[in-house]
Design a protein around this motif. Structure first.
Motif, PDB file in Angstrom:
ATOM      1  N   HIS A 176      17.091  75.691  78.954  1.00  9.94           N
ATOM      2  CA  HIS A 176      16.725  74.502  78.183  1.00  9.94           C
ATOM      3  C   HIS A 176      16.205  73.391  79.103  1.00  9.94           C
ATOM      4  CE1 HIS A 176      19.063  75.340  74.182  1.00  9.94           C
ATOM      5  NE2 HIS A 176      18.180  76.273  74.481  1.00  9.94           N
ATOM      6  N   LYS A 189      13.389  73.295  71.130  1.00  8.63           N
ATOM      7  CA  LYS A 189      14.128  74.538  71.428  1.00  8.63           C
ATOM      8  C   LYS A 189      14.323  75.401  70.185  1.00  8.63           C
ATOM      9  CE  LYS A 189      14.510  72.694  75.514  1.00  8.63           C
ATOM     10  NZ  LYS A 189      13.886  71.391  75.209  1.00  8.63           N
ATOM     11  N   SER A 212       8.244  71.123  76.837  1.00 10.35           N
ATOM     12  CA  SER A 212       7.142  72.071  76.648  1.00 10.35           C
ATOM     13  C   SER A 212       7.472  73.116  75.586  1.00 10.35           C
ATOM     14  CB  SER A 212       6.849  72.800  77.969  1.00 10.35           C
ATOM     15  OG  SER A 212       6.437  71.909  78.968  1.00 10.35           O
ATOM     16  N   TRP A 213       6.437  73.773  75.090  1.00  8.81           N
ATOM     17  CA  TRP A 213       6.600  75.002  74.346  1.00  8.81           C
ATOM     18  C   TRP A 213       6.846  76.121  75.363  1.00  8.81           C
ATOM     19  CZ3 TRP A 213       5.352  75.851  68.920  1.00  8.81           C
ATOM     20  CH2 TRP A 213       5.026  74.683  68.226  1.00  8.81           C
ATOM     21  N   VAL A 214       7.442  77.213  74.906  1.00  3.65           N
ATOM     22  CA  VAL A 214       7.718  78.335  75.793  1.00  3.65           C
ATOM     23  C   VAL A 214       7.235  79.638  75.155  1.00  3.65           C
ATOM     24  CG1 VAL A 214       9.498  79.689  76.977  1.00  3.65           C
ATOM     25  CG2 VAL A 214       9.724  77.195  76.816  1.00  3.65           C
ATOM     26  N   ALA A 222      12.699  74.387  80.300  1.00  2.78           N
ATOM     27  CA  ALA A 222      11.690  74.246  79.245  1.00  2.78           C
ATOM     28  C   ALA A 222      11.280  72.796  79.058  1.00  2.78           C
ATOM     29  CB  ALA A 222      12.226  74.822  77.930  1.00  2.78           C
ATOM     30  N   LYS A 270       4.846  76.924  78.612  1.00  4.15           N
ATOM     31  CA  LYS A 270       5.324  77.554  79.842  1.00  4.15           C
ATOM     32  C   LYS A 270       5.623  79.030  79.569  1.00  4.15           C
ATOM     33  CE  LYS A 270       7.616  73.521  81.928  1.00  4.15           C
ATOM     34  NZ  LYS A 270       8.927  72.990  82.397  1.00  4.15           N
TER      35      LYS A 270
END
Length: 209
Positions: free
Chosen positions: A24, A131, A30-32, A27, A65
């Motif tokens: 977390h 998340k 950002s989007w993951v 991240a 990411k």
């Protein structure tokens, strides 16, 4: 536990090719694009890792990411990255999780016994900055992922969040989008001053920038 769309992506702490991470925290905002592969030094996985690296600028432009995973060690990953770079003509910089004890693979249900008792299948999780899991896809071991589709889905999710729209079948960026039925015409006039094409009361098409 069965992970569903809208669930919070489980957090974990683990070693990767770029150092230890708390998922977390890593991240951040950002989007993951979190994806698993069966094993290092295998052909389909090599092409997928290479393609992810080749698309680095595309992911960065979308504030995404990439994060890979397999049940191999950091040492094996690092040796394999040399092969990926050489055979795929790229430079792989994103982290690859070393999930030797299957901790994360089991947490994210990436091991399917019908395929393998120890290797992860080709799972995809698109996770937003809150998340939340926004998309899941699972490919069999013999089928490489379609990266055009992965980018298309990310574009669709980000556009939907920003513009209060949905996207139709085979949508691509720049084409018409759908005004969701829950948005009444009066509110739609404010959100979409450019107007729309009404095929049915529940099917209104428009274009957005």
């Amino acid at each position: 536990m069965s992970l569903k769309l809208g669930d919070t992506a489980p957090n974990f702490q683990i070693a990767t090719t770029t150092g230890d991470i708390d998922f977390h925290q890593w991240a951040g905002d950002s989007w993951v694009f979190f994806f698993s592969h069966p094993a290092d030094f295998t052909p389909v996985c090599t092409t997928e890792m290479g393609r992810t690296a080749q698309l680095s600028d595309e992911f960065t432009a979308r504030n995404v990411k990439p994060l890979g995973l397999s049940t191999d060690s950091v040492e094996e990953h690092l040796k394999w990255i040399e092969d990926v770079n050489e055979t795929q003509n790229t430079t792989l910089r994103f982290p690859i999780v070393a999930d030797k004890d299957h901790k994360v693979a089991e947490l994210y249900e990436m091991i399917h016994p019908g395929e393998s008792e120890t290797a992860a299948v080709r799972s995809v999780f698109i996770i937003d900055p809150d998340k939340k899991i926004r998309l899941t896809m699972t490919y069999p071991m013999s089928v490489g992922r379609n990266f055009s589709e992965i980018l298309r889905v990310i574009d669709s999710l980000q556009l939907s969040d920003a513009k209060c729209v949905a996207t139709p079948a085979d949508w691509v960026p720049g084409s018409k989008v759908i005004i969701p039925p829950g948005i009444e015409n009066e509110r739609a006039k404010d959100l979409f001053p450019q107007g729309w094409e009404e095929l049915r009361p529940y099917l209104r098409l428009t274009k957005v920038d």
